[in-house]
Write an enzyme that holds these catalytic residues in place. Sequence first.
Site, short mmCIF file in Angstrom:
data_model
loop_
_atom_site.label_atom_id
_atom_site.label_comp_id
_atom_site.label_asym_id
_atom_site.label_seq_id
_atom_site.Cartn_x
_atom_site.Cartn_y
_atom_site.Cartn_z
N SER A 260 0.85 -1.20 0.00
CA SER A 260 0.00 0.00 0.00
C SER A 260 0.88 1.24 0.00
O SER A 260 2.09 1.17 0.23
CB SER A 260 -0.88 0.01 1.25
OG SER A 260 -0.07 0.31 2.37
N LYS A 261 0.22 2.37 -0.24
CA LYS A 261 0.95 3.63 -0.24
C LYS A 261 1.61 3.85 1.12
O LYS A 261 2.72 4.34 1.21
CB LYS A 261 -0.02 4.76 -0.56
CG LYS A 261 0.62 6.10 -0.48
CD LYS A 261 -0.34 7.22 -0.72
CE LYS A 261 0.25 8.52 -0.25
NZ LYS A 261 0.27 8.70 1.19
N ARG A 262 0.89 3.45 2.17
CA ARG A 262 1.45 3.61 3.53
C ARG A 262 2.78 2.87 3.70
O ARG A 262 3.66 3.32 4.38
CB ARG A 262 0.44 3.13 4.58
CG ARG A 262 -0.53 4.21 5.02
CD ARG A 262 -1.31 3.78 6.23
NE ARG A 262 -1.95 2.48 6.01
CZ ARG A 262 -3.10 2.31 5.39
NH1 ARG A 262 -3.74 3.34 4.92
NH2 ARG A 262 -3.61 1.10 5.23
#
Length: 502
Positions: A260-262
Amino acid sequence: MDKKVRVRFAPSPTGGLHLGGVRTALFNYLFARKHNGTFVLRVEDTDQNRFVEGAEEYIVKCLDWCGITPDESPDKPGAYGPYRQSERKLSYRKFAEQLISDGYAYYAFDTPEDLDEKRKVIPNFQYGQSTRMEMRNSLTLTVSEVEELLAINTPHVIRIKVPEDEIVHFNDLIRGDVSFETSIVDDKVLLKADGMPTYHLAVVVDDRAMEISHAFRGEEWLPSAPIHILLWKYLGWEADMPKWAHLPLILKPDGHGKLSKRDGDRLGFPVYAMNWTDPKTGDVTKGFKEMGFMPEAFVNMLALLGWNDGTDKEIFTLAELEDKFSVERISKAGAKFDFEKAKWYNHEWIKSQSATHLVAGVLTELTKAGIEVNNGSFLNKIIDLIKDRCTLMPDFVAQSSYFFAAPSEYDSASVKPKWSAEKAAFFEAYAENIKLSNAVDEEAAFKALAQEKGFKPGELMLPFRIMLVGGKFGPGVFDIAILLGVEETRSRIAKAITIFNN
Ligand code: GLU
Protein backbone atom coordinates in the site's frame (compact mmCIF):
# COMPACT_ATOMS: atom_id res chain seq x y z
CA MET A 1 -8.15 -15.56 -31.53
CA ASP A 2 -11.81 -15.46 -32.58
CA LYS A 3 -12.68 -11.93 -31.55
CA LYS A 4 -10.68 -8.79 -32.27
CA VAL A 5 -8.51 -8.07 -29.23
CA ARG A 6 -9.69 -5.04 -27.27
CA VAL A 7 -8.48 -4.57 -23.71
CA ARG A 8 -9.08 -1.83 -21.23
CA PHE A 9 -7.38 -0.18 -18.29
CA ALA A 10 -10.23 1.11 -16.17
CA PRO A 11 -8.94 3.18 -13.27
CA SER A 12 -11.06 5.26 -10.95
CA PRO A 13 -9.72 8.82 -10.79
CA THR A 14 -9.32 8.91 -7.03
CA GLY A 15 -5.70 9.96 -6.49
CA GLY A 16 -2.15 8.79 -7.15
CA LEU A 17 -1.56 5.92 -9.55
CA HIS A 18 -0.24 2.92 -7.60
CA LEU A 19 2.43 0.84 -9.28
CA GLY A 20 -0.01 -2.09 -9.23
CA GLY A 21 -2.34 0.01 -11.38
CA VAL A 22 0.46 0.75 -13.82
CA ARG A 23 1.28 -2.96 -14.01
CA THR A 24 -2.38 -3.70 -14.82
CA ALA A 25 -2.26 -1.07 -17.55
CA LEU A 26 1.03 -2.51 -18.81
CA PHE A 27 -0.22 -6.10 -19.04
CA ASN A 28 -3.32 -4.95 -20.89
CA TYR A 29 -1.13 -2.88 -23.21
CA LEU A 30 1.33 -5.73 -23.85
CA PHE A 31 -1.46 -8.14 -24.60
CA ALA A 32 -2.99 -5.68 -27.05
CA ARG A 33 0.34 -5.09 -28.79
CA LYS A 34 1.14 -8.79 -28.96
CA HIS A 35 -2.18 -9.53 -30.64
CA ASN A 36 -2.48 -6.42 -32.80
CA GLY A 37 -5.31 -5.29 -30.61
CA THR A 38 -6.54 -2.03 -29.12
CA PHE A 39 -5.68 -0.69 -25.68
CA VAL A 40 -8.47 1.40 -24.22
CA LEU A 41 -8.38 3.78 -21.26
CA ARG A 42 -11.79 3.98 -19.62
CA VAL A 43 -12.21 6.32 -16.70
CA GLU A 44 -14.48 4.80 -14.04
CA ASP A 45 -15.70 7.95 -12.36
CA THR A 46 -19.19 7.02 -11.26
CA ASP A 47 -18.43 7.27 -7.57
CA GLN A 48 -18.93 11.00 -7.04
CA ASN A 49 -17.78 10.78 -3.41
CA ARG A 50 -14.38 9.46 -4.36
CA PHE A 51 -13.86 11.65 -7.44
CA VAL A 52 -10.69 13.74 -7.20
CA GLU A 53 -10.06 16.76 -9.37
CA GLY A 54 -7.05 16.38 -11.65
CA ALA A 55 -6.69 12.63 -11.13
CA GLU A 56 -7.70 11.74 -14.69
CA GLU A 57 -5.13 14.08 -16.28
CA TYR A 58 -2.56 12.70 -13.90
CA ILE A 59 -3.30 9.08 -14.92
CA VAL A 60 -2.95 10.03 -18.59
CA LYS A 61 0.43 11.66 -17.86
CA CYS A 62 1.64 8.61 -15.97
CA LEU A 63 0.75 6.28 -18.85
CA ASP A 64 2.47 8.62 -21.30
CA TRP A 65 5.57 8.76 -19.16
CA CYS A 66 5.67 4.95 -19.13
CA GLY A 67 5.28 4.84 -22.90
CA ILE A 68 2.04 2.86 -22.73
CA THR A 69 -0.24 5.40 -24.29
CA PRO A 70 -3.79 4.15 -24.92
CA ASP A 71 -5.12 3.79 -28.45
CA GLU A 72 -8.54 5.04 -27.33
CA SER A 73 -9.21 7.27 -24.32
CA PRO A 74 -11.31 10.27 -23.25
CA ASP A 75 -8.76 12.51 -25.02
CA LYS A 76 -8.48 10.27 -28.05
CA PRO A 77 -11.94 8.78 -28.52
CA GLY A 78 -12.45 5.91 -30.91
CA ALA A 79 -15.76 4.48 -32.06
CA TYR A 80 -16.72 3.16 -28.63
CA GLY A 81 -17.22 6.33 -26.60
CA PRO A 82 -17.84 7.92 -24.27
CA TYR A 83 -14.72 6.85 -22.44
CA ARG A 84 -15.79 8.31 -19.08
CA GLN A 85 -18.41 6.32 -17.23
CA SER A 86 -20.10 9.41 -15.84
CA GLU A 87 -20.93 10.42 -19.43
CA ARG A 88 -22.73 7.13 -19.99
CA LYS A 89 -25.09 7.70 -17.06
CA LEU A 90 -28.32 7.46 -19.04
CA SER A 91 -27.54 4.13 -20.58
CA TYR A 92 -27.26 2.20 -17.32
CA ARG A 93 -30.71 2.60 -15.85
CA LYS A 94 -32.44 0.77 -18.67
CA PHE A 95 -30.28 -2.29 -18.09
CA ALA A 96 -30.96 -2.24 -14.36
CA GLU A 97 -34.68 -2.04 -15.11
CA GLN A 98 -34.44 -4.82 -17.65
CA LEU A 99 -32.89 -6.99 -14.93
CA ILE A 100 -35.83 -6.18 -12.65
CA SER A 101 -38.43 -7.11 -15.23
CA ASP A 102 -36.58 -10.36 -15.91
CA GLY A 103 -36.58 -11.17 -12.19
CA TYR A 104 -32.81 -10.79 -11.66
CA ALA A 105 -32.86 -7.58 -9.68
CA TYR A 106 -35.17 -5.57 -7.46
CA TYR A 107 -35.84 -2.08 -6.13
CA ALA A 108 -34.75 -1.51 -2.54
CA PHE A 109 -36.23 1.40 -0.60
CA ASP A 110 -34.44 0.87 2.70
CA THR A 111 -33.21 4.12 4.18
CA PRO A 112 -29.69 4.48 5.57
CA GLU A 113 -31.31 4.36 9.04
CA ASP A 114 -33.07 1.06 8.22
CA LEU A 115 -29.76 -0.41 7.18
CA ASP A 116 -27.97 0.88 10.29
CA GLU A 117 -30.68 -0.67 12.41
CA LYS A 118 -30.14 -4.06 10.77
CA ARG A 119 -26.39 -3.81 11.17
CA LYS A 120 -26.90 -3.30 14.88
CA VAL A 121 -29.10 -6.39 15.24
CA ILE A 122 -27.35 -8.73 12.82
CA PRO A 123 -23.57 -9.05 13.15
CA ASN A 124 -21.81 -8.78 9.76
CA PHE A 125 -25.10 -7.93 8.13
CA GLN A 126 -25.17 -8.58 4.42
CA TYR A 127 -28.05 -7.64 2.18
CA GLY A 128 -28.69 -10.92 0.44
CA GLN A 129 -30.39 -14.27 0.35
CA SER A 130 -30.81 -14.66 4.09
CA THR A 131 -31.97 -11.11 4.80
CA ARG A 132 -33.59 -9.67 1.68
CA MET A 133 -37.07 -10.87 2.62
CA GLU A 134 -36.92 -8.85 5.86
CA MET A 135 -36.19 -5.63 4.03
CA ARG A 136 -38.20 -2.93 2.28
CA ASN A 137 -37.91 -3.85 -1.36
CA SER A 138 -39.89 -4.88 -4.39
CA LEU A 139 -39.64 -8.52 -3.30
CA THR A 140 -41.47 -7.81 -0.05
CA LEU A 141 -43.80 -4.96 -1.08
CA THR A 142 -46.80 -5.33 -3.37
CA VAL A 143 -46.67 -4.15 -6.97
CA SER A 144 -48.90 -1.19 -6.21
CA GLU A 145 -46.86 -0.18 -3.17
CA VAL A 146 -43.75 -0.21 -5.32
CA GLU A 147 -45.43 1.80 -8.07
CA GLU A 148 -46.58 4.36 -5.56
CA LEU A 149 -43.13 4.72 -4.00
CA LEU A 150 -41.58 5.16 -7.41
CA ALA A 151 -44.27 7.65 -8.47
CA ILE A 152 -43.40 9.95 -5.57
CA ASN A 153 -39.67 9.61 -6.29
CA THR A 154 -38.83 7.74 -3.12
CA PRO A 155 -35.06 7.34 -2.97
CA HIS A 156 -34.15 3.81 -3.90
CA VAL A 157 -31.40 1.63 -5.24
CA ILE A 158 -31.53 -1.37 -7.55
CA ARG A 159 -29.91 -4.57 -6.28
CA ILE A 160 -29.00 -7.79 -8.03
CA LYS A 161 -30.90 -10.84 -6.81
CA VAL A 162 -28.14 -13.39 -6.36
CA PRO A 163 -29.51 -16.91 -6.85
CA GLU A 164 -29.52 -19.38 -3.99
CA ASP A 165 -27.39 -22.52 -3.95
CA GLU A 166 -25.71 -22.09 -7.26
CA ILE A 167 -22.08 -22.31 -8.20
CA VAL A 168 -20.77 -19.58 -10.48
CA HIS A 169 -17.88 -20.78 -12.62
CA PHE A 170 -15.57 -19.03 -14.95
CA ASN A 171 -12.29 -19.72 -16.61
CA ASP A 172 -9.55 -17.32 -15.59
CA LEU A 173 -6.65 -17.15 -18.04
CA ILE A 174 -4.20 -17.17 -15.13
CA ARG A 175 -6.01 -19.21 -12.51
CA GLY A 176 -7.91 -21.71 -14.61
CA ASP A 177 -11.38 -22.72 -13.42
CA VAL A 178 -12.58 -20.46 -10.61
CA SER A 179 -15.84 -21.06 -8.82
CA PHE A 180 -17.87 -19.32 -6.16
CA GLU A 181 -20.88 -20.50 -4.17
CA THR A 182 -23.60 -17.92 -4.48
CA SER A 183 -24.45 -18.33 -0.78
CA ILE A 184 -21.43 -16.14 0.05
CA VAL A 185 -22.27 -13.44 -2.50
CA ASP A 186 -24.46 -10.55 -1.36
CA ASP A 187 -27.05 -8.62 -3.36
CA LYS A 188 -24.78 -5.83 -4.54
CA VAL A 189 -26.26 -2.47 -5.46
CA LEU A 190 -26.29 -1.99 -9.23
CA LEU A 191 -27.83 1.45 -9.49
CA LYS A 192 -27.43 4.00 -6.72
CA ALA A 193 -29.99 6.45 -5.36
CA ASP A 194 -28.33 9.25 -7.37
CA GLY A 195 -29.04 7.32 -10.57
CA MET A 196 -25.40 6.45 -11.08
CA PRO A 197 -24.49 2.85 -11.67
CA THR A 198 -22.15 1.16 -9.26
CA TYR A 199 -18.93 -0.22 -10.58
CA HIS A 200 -20.50 -3.69 -10.90
CA LEU A 201 -23.17 -2.69 -13.38
CA ALA A 202 -21.03 -0.17 -15.20
CA VAL A 203 -18.12 -2.53 -15.75
CA VAL A 204 -20.36 -5.09 -17.43
CA VAL A 205 -22.34 -2.65 -19.54
CA ASP A 206 -19.18 -0.84 -20.63
CA ASP A 207 -17.12 -3.92 -21.34
CA ARG A 208 -19.90 -5.05 -23.64
CA ALA A 209 -20.48 -1.67 -25.25
CA MET A 210 -16.77 -1.28 -25.87
CA GLU A 211 -16.45 -4.84 -27.16
CA ILE A 212 -13.75 -5.68 -24.65
CA SER A 213 -12.35 -9.12 -25.45
CA HIS A 214 -9.97 -9.66 -22.52
CA ALA A 215 -9.89 -8.03 -19.11
CA PHE A 216 -6.68 -8.03 -17.10
CA ARG A 217 -7.23 -6.63 -13.65
CA GLY A 218 -5.86 -6.97 -10.14
CA GLU A 219 -6.60 -10.00 -8.00
CA GLU A 220 -8.43 -7.74 -5.56
CA TRP A 221 -11.32 -7.80 -8.05
CA LEU A 222 -11.66 -11.58 -7.95
CA PRO A 223 -14.37 -11.54 -5.22
CA SER A 224 -16.46 -9.26 -7.48
CA ALA A 225 -16.17 -11.61 -10.43
CA PRO A 226 -19.25 -13.76 -9.58
CA ILE A 227 -21.45 -10.65 -9.65
CA HIS A 228 -20.06 -9.72 -13.05
CA ILE A 229 -20.46 -13.25 -14.43
CA LEU A 230 -24.08 -13.33 -13.23
CA LEU A 231 -24.78 -9.96 -14.82
CA TRP A 232 -23.32 -11.03 -18.17
CA LYS A 233 -25.61 -14.03 -18.04
CA TYR A 234 -28.72 -12.19 -16.80
CA LEU A 235 -28.39 -9.49 -19.42
CA GLY A 236 -28.23 -12.22 -22.05
CA TRP A 237 -24.73 -11.32 -23.18
CA GLU A 238 -22.78 -14.40 -22.06
CA ALA A 239 -21.42 -15.04 -25.54
CA ASP A 240 -19.76 -11.60 -25.55
CA MET A 241 -18.18 -11.85 -22.11
CA PRO A 242 -14.49 -10.94 -22.06
CA LYS A 243 -11.95 -13.51 -21.01
CA TRP A 244 -10.81 -12.72 -17.47
CA ALA A 245 -7.29 -12.59 -16.16
CA HIS A 246 -6.82 -11.64 -12.51
CA LEU A 247 -3.23 -10.53 -12.00
CA PRO A 248 -1.30 -11.61 -8.89
CA LEU A 249 -1.10 -9.10 -6.07
CA ILE A 250 1.98 -6.98 -5.59
CA LEU A 251 2.99 -7.70 -2.01
CA LYS A 252 4.79 -5.73 0.70
CA PRO A 253 8.55 -6.35 0.79
CA ASP A 254 8.10 -8.89 3.63
CA GLY A 255 5.44 -10.72 1.63
CA HIS A 256 2.70 -10.06 4.19
CA GLY A 257 -0.23 -8.47 2.41
CA LYS A 258 -0.79 -6.13 -0.47
CA LEU A 259 1.66 -3.25 -0.98
CA SER A 260 0.00 0.00 0.00
CA LYS A 261 0.95 3.63 -0.24
CA ARG A 262 1.45 3.61 3.53
CA ASP A 263 4.16 0.93 3.16
CA GLY A 264 6.02 3.27 0.83
CA ASP A 265 5.73 6.17 3.31
CA ARG A 266 6.86 3.91 6.15
CA LEU A 267 9.78 2.28 4.34
CA GLY A 268 10.85 5.32 2.32
CA PHE A 269 10.17 4.31 -1.25
CA PRO A 270 7.67 5.50 -3.85
CA VAL A 271 4.53 3.55 -4.66
CA TYR A 272 3.03 5.98 -7.17
CA ALA A 273 4.30 6.25 -10.74
CA MET A 274 4.68 10.05 -10.61
CA ASN A 275 4.44 12.73 -7.92
CA TRP A 276 0.87 13.14 -6.80
CA THR A 277 -0.31 16.38 -5.22
CA ASP A 278 -3.44 16.05 -3.15
CA PRO A 279 -5.63 18.92 -4.41
CA LYS A 280 -7.23 19.41 -0.99
CA THR A 281 -4.21 19.38 1.30
CA GLY A 282 -1.47 20.22 -1.19
CA ASP A 283 0.50 17.25 0.18
CA VAL A 284 2.90 15.78 -2.37
CA THR A 285 3.52 12.04 -2.51
CA LYS A 286 6.71 11.19 -4.31
CA GLY A 287 6.64 9.11 -7.48
CA PHE A 288 9.14 6.85 -9.23
CA LYS A 289 9.67 9.45 -11.94
CA GLU A 290 10.68 12.23 -9.59
CA MET A 291 12.73 9.83 -7.48
CA GLY A 292 14.92 9.42 -10.57
CA PHE A 293 13.68 6.30 -12.33
CA MET A 294 13.88 5.96 -16.07
CA PRO A 295 10.46 5.03 -17.45
CA GLU A 296 12.04 2.10 -19.31
CA ALA A 297 13.40 0.70 -16.05
CA PHE A 298 10.16 1.26 -14.17
CA VAL A 299 8.16 -0.55 -16.84
CA ASN A 300 10.73 -3.34 -17.07
CA MET A 301 10.62 -3.84 -13.30
CA LEU A 302 6.80 -3.91 -13.29
CA ALA A 303 6.63 -6.45 -16.10
CA LEU A 304 8.75 -8.83 -14.06
CA LEU A 305 6.48 -8.52 -11.03
CA GLY A 306 4.48 -11.64 -11.73
CA TRP A 307 5.75 -12.49 -15.21
CA ASN A 308 8.92 -13.88 -16.82
CA ASP A 309 9.77 -15.21 -20.25
CA GLY A 310 10.74 -18.63 -18.95
CA THR A 311 14.46 -17.84 -18.85
CA ASP A 312 16.64 -15.90 -16.40
CA LYS A 313 16.50 -12.80 -18.57
CA GLU A 314 15.48 -9.76 -16.56
CA ILE A 315 16.20 -6.77 -18.75
CA PHE A 316 13.61 -6.14 -21.43
CA THR A 317 12.83 -3.15 -23.56
CA LEU A 318 9.16 -2.36 -24.08
CA ALA A 319 9.46 -3.66 -27.65
CA GLU A 320 10.89 -6.93 -26.37
CA LEU A 321 8.10 -7.21 -23.83
CA GLU A 322 5.53 -6.59 -26.55
CA ASP A 323 7.03 -9.47 -28.44
CA LYS A 324 7.65 -11.90 -25.56
CA PHE A 325 4.60 -11.28 -23.38
CA SER A 326 2.38 -14.29 -22.85
CA VAL A 327 -0.46 -14.84 -20.41
CA GLU A 328 0.73 -18.40 -19.81
CA ARG A 329 3.80 -17.06 -18.09
CA ILE A 330 1.97 -14.85 -15.59
CA SER A 331 2.23 -16.43 -12.17
CA LYS A 332 -0.66 -17.00 -9.78
CA ALA A 333 1.40 -16.24 -6.70
CA GLY A 334 1.73 -12.70 -5.38
CA ALA A 335 4.94 -10.89 -6.29
CA LYS A 336 6.97 -9.24 -3.51
CA PHE A 337 7.99 -5.67 -4.21
CA ASP A 338 11.67 -5.06 -3.52
CA PHE A 339 12.86 -1.47 -3.79
CA GLU A 340 16.52 -2.49 -3.96
CA LYS A 341 15.67 -4.64 -6.95
CA ALA A 342 13.75 -1.75 -8.51
CA LYS A 343 16.90 0.36 -8.17
CA TRP A 344 18.95 -2.44 -9.67
CA TYR A 345 16.77 -2.28 -12.79
CA ASN A 346 17.29 1.45 -13.02
CA HIS A 347 21.04 1.09 -12.62
CA GLU A 348 21.15 -1.55 -15.35
CA TRP A 349 19.13 0.70 -17.64
CA ILE A 350 21.25 3.78 -16.99
CA LYS A 351 24.43 1.80 -17.61
CA SER A 352 23.21 0.46 -20.93
CA GLN A 353 22.03 3.77 -22.39
CA SER A 354 24.02 6.07 -24.61
CA ALA A 355 24.80 9.57 -23.39
CA THR A 356 22.54 10.92 -26.12
CA HIS A 357 19.60 9.06 -24.63
CA LEU A 358 20.41 10.13 -21.06
CA VAL A 359 21.38 13.72 -21.65
CA ALA A 360 17.94 15.34 -21.36
CA GLY A 361 17.26 13.68 -18.02
CA VAL A 362 20.73 14.51 -16.73
CA LEU A 363 20.35 18.15 -17.76
CA THR A 364 17.08 18.36 -15.85
CA GLU A 365 18.80 17.09 -12.71
CA LEU A 366 21.77 19.42 -13.11
CA THR A 367 19.54 22.42 -13.68
CA LYS A 368 17.53 21.54 -10.55
CA ALA A 369 20.81 21.47 -8.64
CA GLY A 370 21.76 24.91 -10.00
CA ILE A 371 24.52 23.64 -12.29
CA GLU A 372 24.71 25.41 -15.62
CA VAL A 373 25.99 23.45 -18.59
CA ASN A 374 26.97 25.23 -21.76
CA ASN A 375 28.94 22.57 -23.55
CA GLY A 376 26.86 19.64 -24.77
CA SER A 377 29.69 17.45 -25.97
CA PHE A 378 31.54 17.92 -22.65
CA LEU A 379 28.38 16.76 -20.85
CA ASN A 380 28.02 13.73 -23.10
CA LYS A 381 31.58 12.68 -22.33
CA ILE A 382 30.96 13.11 -18.61
CA ILE A 383 27.81 11.01 -18.82
CA ASP A 384 29.64 8.19 -20.56
CA LEU A 385 32.32 8.29 -17.91
CA ILE A 386 30.08 8.25 -14.83
CA LYS A 387 26.87 6.47 -15.83
CA ASP A 388 28.07 3.15 -14.37
CA ARG A 389 28.10 4.84 -10.98
CA CYS A 390 24.57 6.19 -11.10
CA THR A 391 21.58 4.27 -9.81
CA LEU A 392 18.97 7.03 -9.82
CA MET A 393 19.01 10.06 -12.11
CA PRO A 394 19.84 12.57 -9.32
CA ASP A 395 23.07 10.57 -8.74
CA PHE A 396 24.37 12.27 -11.88
CA VAL A 397 24.58 15.50 -9.89
CA ALA A 398 26.82 14.18 -7.12
CA GLN A 399 28.84 12.14 -9.59
CA SER A 400 29.46 15.01 -11.99
CA SER A 401 29.40 18.29 -10.08
CA TYR A 402 33.24 18.38 -9.74
CA PHE A 403 33.51 18.56 -13.53
CA PHE A 404 31.83 21.94 -13.50
CA ALA A 405 33.67 23.54 -10.57
CA ALA A 406 36.73 22.70 -8.49
CA PRO A 407 35.81 21.01 -5.22
CA SER A 408 34.93 23.43 -2.46
CA GLU A 409 35.61 20.78 0.17
CA TYR A 410 38.26 18.10 0.31
CA ASP A 411 38.41 14.83 2.16
CA SER A 412 41.64 16.10 3.76
CA ALA A 413 41.45 13.50 6.52
CA SER A 414 42.27 10.83 3.94
CA VAL A 415 45.33 12.71 2.69
CA LYS A 416 46.87 14.85 5.43
CA PRO A 417 48.14 12.17 7.85
CA LYS A 418 50.43 10.84 5.11
CA TRP A 419 51.11 14.15 3.36
CA SER A 420 54.70 15.32 3.10
CA ALA A 421 56.84 17.98 1.46
CA GLU A 422 58.11 15.24 -0.88
CA LYS A 423 54.60 14.48 -2.04
CA ALA A 424 53.93 18.17 -2.61
CA ALA A 425 57.12 18.30 -4.69
CA PHE A 426 56.03 15.27 -6.68
CA PHE A 427 52.71 16.88 -7.61
CA GLU A 428 54.40 20.14 -8.53
CA ALA A 429 56.73 18.27 -10.85
CA TYR A 430 53.90 16.18 -12.25
CA ALA A 431 51.74 19.25 -12.93
CA GLU A 432 54.51 20.70 -15.02
CA ASN A 433 54.83 17.52 -17.09
CA ILE A 434 51.18 16.89 -17.64
CA LYS A 435 50.24 15.92 -21.22
CA LEU A 436 46.77 14.41 -20.96
CA SER A 437 46.66 13.09 -24.48
CA ASN A 438 45.14 9.80 -23.34
CA ALA A 439 44.49 8.04 -20.03
CA VAL A 440 46.85 5.10 -20.63
CA ASP A 441 49.90 7.20 -21.47
CA GLU A 442 49.10 9.64 -18.71
CA GLU A 443 48.90 6.91 -16.10
CA ALA A 444 52.21 5.45 -17.31
CA ALA A 445 53.88 8.89 -17.09
CA PHE A 446 52.46 9.46 -13.60
CA LYS A 447 53.73 6.08 -12.40
CA ALA A 448 57.15 6.52 -13.96
CA LEU A 449 57.57 9.88 -12.28
CA ALA A 450 56.38 8.43 -8.95
CA GLN A 451 58.95 5.67 -9.14
CA GLU A 452 61.67 8.09 -10.11
CA LYS A 453 60.88 10.12 -6.99
CA GLY A 454 60.89 7.00 -4.81
CA PHE A 455 57.12 6.56 -4.30
CA LYS A 456 54.88 3.63 -4.79
CA PRO A 457 52.37 4.97 -7.34
CA GLY A 458 49.52 3.70 -5.18
CA GLU A 459 50.38 6.21 -2.45
CA LEU A 460 49.85 9.08 -4.85
CA MET A 461 46.72 8.02 -6.68
CA LEU A 462 44.35 8.77 -3.79
CA PRO A 463 45.72 12.28 -3.13
CA PHE A 464 45.49 12.97 -6.88
CA ARG A 465 41.87 11.85 -6.95
CA ILE A 466 40.99 13.98 -3.96
CA MET A 467 42.72 16.97 -5.59
CA LEU A 468 40.48 16.68 -8.65
CA VAL A 469 37.23 15.38 -7.16
CA GLY A 470 37.29 16.37 -3.50
CA GLY A 471 36.49 12.84 -2.28
CA LYS A 472 37.18 9.16 -2.70
CA PHE A 473 34.82 8.50 -5.55
CA GLY A 474 34.43 8.80 -9.30
CA PRO A 475 35.72 7.00 -12.37
CA GLY A 476 39.37 6.53 -13.32
CA VAL A 477 41.33 9.55 -12.15
CA PHE A 478 43.21 9.92 -15.44
CA ASP A 479 39.94 9.85 -17.34
CA ILE A 480 38.75 12.66 -15.11
CA ALA A 481 41.92 14.65 -15.68
CA ILE A 482 41.58 14.26 -19.44
CA LEU A 483 38.08 15.69 -19.38
CA LEU A 484 39.14 18.54 -17.12
CA GLY A 485 42.03 19.42 -19.42
CA VAL A 486 45.62 20.44 -18.69
CA GLU A 487 44.94 23.90 -17.37
CA GLU A 488 42.14 22.95 -14.99
CA THR A 489 44.00 19.87 -13.73
CA ARG A 490 47.06 22.00 -13.00
CA SER A 491 45.04 24.61 -11.21
CA ARG A 492 43.29 21.97 -9.05
CA ILE A 493 46.62 20.37 -8.15
CA ALA A 494 48.03 23.75 -7.11
CA LYS A 495 44.98 24.67 -5.04
CA ALA A 496 44.94 21.33 -3.24
CA ILE A 497 48.67 21.38 -2.49
CA THR A 498 48.18 24.65 -0.62
CA ILE A 499 45.31 23.17 1.35
CA PHE A 500 47.12 19.92 2.20
CA ASN A 501 50.29 21.84 3.17
CA ASN A 502 48.43 23.82 5.81
N1 GLU B 1 -12.41 0.77 -11.63
C1 GLU B 1 -11.73 -0.40 -11.18
C2 GLU B 1 -10.45 0.08 -10.51
O1 GLU B 1 -10.41 1.18 -10.08
C3 GLU B 1 -11.46 -1.32 -12.34
C4 GLU B 1 -11.58 -2.77 -12.06
C5 GLU B 1 -11.65 -3.56 -13.36
O2 GLU B 1 -10.70 -3.49 -14.13
O3 GLU B 1 -12.65 -4.22 -13.60
O4 GLU B 1 -9.46 -0.61 -10.41
